[in-house]
Write a protein that holds these residues in place. Structure first.
Motif, PDB file in Angstrom:
ATOM      1  N   TYR A 122       0.858  -1.188   0.000  1.00 51.40           N
ATOM      2  CA  TYR A 122       0.000   0.000   0.000  1.00 51.40           C
ATOM      3  C   TYR A 122       0.891   1.234   0.000  1.00 51.40           C
ATOM      4  O   TYR A 122       1.757   1.386   0.873  1.00 51.40           O
ATOM      5  N   GLN A 177       0.797   5.411  -0.120  1.00 51.90           N
ATOM      6  CA  GLN A 177       0.007   6.643  -0.053  1.00 51.90           C
ATOM      7  C   GLN A 177       0.892   7.820  -0.412  1.00 51.90           C
ATOM      8  O   GLN A 177       2.001   7.970   0.102  1.00 51.90           O
ATOM      9  N   SER A 181      -9.057   3.575  -2.174  1.00 52.96           N
ATOM     10  CA  SER A 181     -10.041   3.964  -1.165  1.00 52.96           C
ATOM     11  C   SER A 181     -11.319   4.526  -1.778  1.00 52.96           C
ATOM     12  O   SER A 181     -12.324   4.683  -1.089  1.00 52.96           O
ATOM     13  N   SER A 203      -3.090   5.370  -2.939  1.00 49.84           N
ATOM     14  CA  SER A 203      -4.126   6.300  -2.507  1.00 49.84           C
ATOM     15  C   SER A 203      -3.510   7.683  -2.337  1.00 49.84           C
ATOM     16  O   SER A 203      -2.332   7.800  -1.961  1.00 49.84           O
ATOM     17  N   LEU A 220      -8.446   4.566   4.056  1.00 48.12           N
ATOM     18  CA  LEU A 220      -8.850   3.175   3.922  1.00 48.12           C
ATOM     19  C   LEU A 220      -9.133   2.616   5.308  1.00 48.12           C
ATOM     20  O   LEU A 220      -8.412   2.889   6.268  1.00 48.12           O
ATOM     21  N   ASN A 257      -9.212  -3.181   6.173  1.00 49.72           N
ATOM     22  CA  ASN A 257      -8.843  -3.352   4.765  1.00 49.72           C
ATOM     23  C   ASN A 257      -7.371  -3.026   4.546  1.00 49.72           C
ATOM     24  O   ASN A 257      -6.674  -3.691   3.781  1.00 49.72           O
ATOM     25  N   LEU A 258      -6.904  -1.993   5.235  1.00 44.77           N
ATOM     26  CA  LEU A 258      -5.500  -1.599   5.131  1.00 44.77           C
ATOM     27  C   LEU A 258      -4.579  -2.728   5.579  1.00 44.77           C
ATOM     28  O   LEU A 258      -3.487  -2.918   5.041  1.00 44.77           O
ATOM     29  N   ASP A 259      -5.032  -3.519   6.540  1.00 40.44           N
ATOM     30  CA  ASP A 259      -4.205  -4.596   7.076  1.00 40.44           C
ATOM     31  C   ASP A 259      -3.963  -5.717   6.065  1.00 40.44           C
ATOM     32  O   ASP A 259      -3.099  -6.557   6.260  1.00 40.44           O
ATOM     33  N   GLN A 283       3.699  -1.224   3.798  1.00 42.76           N
ATOM     34  CA  GLN A 283       3.067   0.083   3.690  1.00 42.76           C
ATOM     35  C   GLN A 283       4.136   1.173   3.631  1.00 42.76           C
ATOM     36  O   GLN A 283       5.143   1.093   4.333  1.00 42.76           O
ATOM     37  N   PHE A 329       0.808   4.150   8.870  1.00 36.10           N
ATOM     38  CA  PHE A 329      -0.659   4.112   8.921  1.00 36.10           C
ATOM     39  C   PHE A 329      -1.188   3.155   9.985  1.00 36.10           C
ATOM     40  O   PHE A 329      -2.386   3.011  10.144  1.00 36.10           O
ATOM     41  N   ARG A 330      -0.299   2.497  10.720  1.00 36.02           N
ATOM     42  CA  ARG A 330      -0.711   1.641  11.830  1.00 36.02           C
ATOM     43  C   ARG A 330      -0.333   2.252  13.168  1.00 36.02           C
ATOM     44  O   ARG A 330      -0.892   1.877  14.196  1.00 36.02           O
TER      45      ARG A 330
END
Length: 314
Positions: A37, A39, A113, A146, A158, A162-164, A169, A288-289
């Protein structure tokens, strides 16, 4: 033995200036066969780098621009229903004209997304299982992109669940806003003499990736690297106060996927044994986590784990 990833890395560096983290993430993804992923704002070479990897490895590449009305059939293909009269009566058969997701080795799903929930949920299940129905698909790596969630992009984040689905990332920032002025000069110099088109890409071939995936299974992770991983997890939980509400500290992510990325890092460097420097790829599990300040501290922590070994050797 020659290292095909040196060819891939040099090709990306030749055609795209900067964006080191994105390049590393793509290499880790195709070696470990994990989804990615990314971004970042438009114009940060996300698509171009993905195309370079697919062309160099001679992989079937599928690009799709997601939108609010994305239908699943646009990704997996159209259902075809046929009728046949037989002596035993009418037989109705259902087949599918396979679309890009079911036939590609690498797919790039831009603006993921934006996809409606119904299509996105089925798509992510296909990506996760690498199957459609009972049939396996050839997909090695899916790259989802994204735009940032800032107001000017009219973009929604997202969903964390779903991101997981995307183990790797990375945040791709423009080199100008990152104040990477030497890279800015290189880009200007490059495009002053070239039109920017990817006309030729050195080939490493799909067999190189298949061989690397086989080699992945044989990479040794010595005790000091295992202990370094435990030390990092302990630091995240005890010092940074991450808990069950944070999806990064899970058996799947840090006790399974992290080891796979560590092995992939060694394979990319043409080694059959991991070392402490490979722990640095763990930063690709965190964006993002975790909060941004923890991400920055984590990169420093991973550097310190490597430096401790260097001091010990002295």
């Amino acid at each position: 033995m020659s290292n095909p990833f040196e060819t891939l890395k040099s090709e990306m560096d030749e055609l795209v200036v900067g964006h080191t983290d994105v390049k590393t993430a793509l290499l880790l993804g195709v070696v470990a066969r994990e989804h990615i992923y990314i971004q970042g704002p438009p114009g940060t070479a996300k698509t171009m780098l993905s195309e370079i990897v697919s062309k160099s490895a001679e992989l079937d590449f599928f690009f799709y621009q997601m939108h609010r009305d994305t239908r699943l059939s646009e990704l997996v293909g159209d259902l075809v229903i046929s009728r046949e009269d037989t002596k035993d009566g009418e037989i109705i058969r259902q087949n599918i004209l396979k679309g890009g997701i079911l036939t590609s080795d690498i797919c790039l799903l831009d603006d993921i997304s934006r996809a409606p929930g119904e299509s996105l949920n089925v798509l992510l299940r296909i990506l996760n299982e690498r199957k459609y129905g009972e049939e396996n698909i050839p997909l090695l790596t899916a790259i989802a992109t994204s735009n940032p969630t800032a107001d000017e992009y009219y973009n929604e984040p997202l969903d964390p669940a779903n991101l997981d689905r995307f183990v790797i990332q990375v945040n791709s920032n423009g080199i100008s806003y990152g104040k990477q002025w030497e890279d800015v000069k290189k880009v200007i110099g490059l495009y002053a003499t070239k039109n920017g088109a990817v006309n030729f890409v050195a080939k490493v071939g799909k067999k190189a990736l298949d061989d690397s995936y086989e080699n992945l299974q044989n990479v040794v992770i010595p005790l000091e690297v295992q202990e370094g991983l435990v030390s990092f997890i302990t630091w995240l939980v005890e010092d940074q106060r991450l808990n069950e509400s944070n999806s990064v500290i899970s058996d799947r992510t840090f006790l399974v996927k992290s080891l796979k990325l560590i092995k992939a890092s060694a394979v990319i460097d043409n080694r059959n044994e991991a070392n402490l420097s490979d722990l640095k790829v763990l930063k690709f599990l965190l964006p993002f986590r975790v909060p941004e300040e923890i991400l920055e501290a984590a990169e420093q922590k991973l550097e310190s784990l490597e430096n401790q070994k260097k001091k010990t050797k002295k």
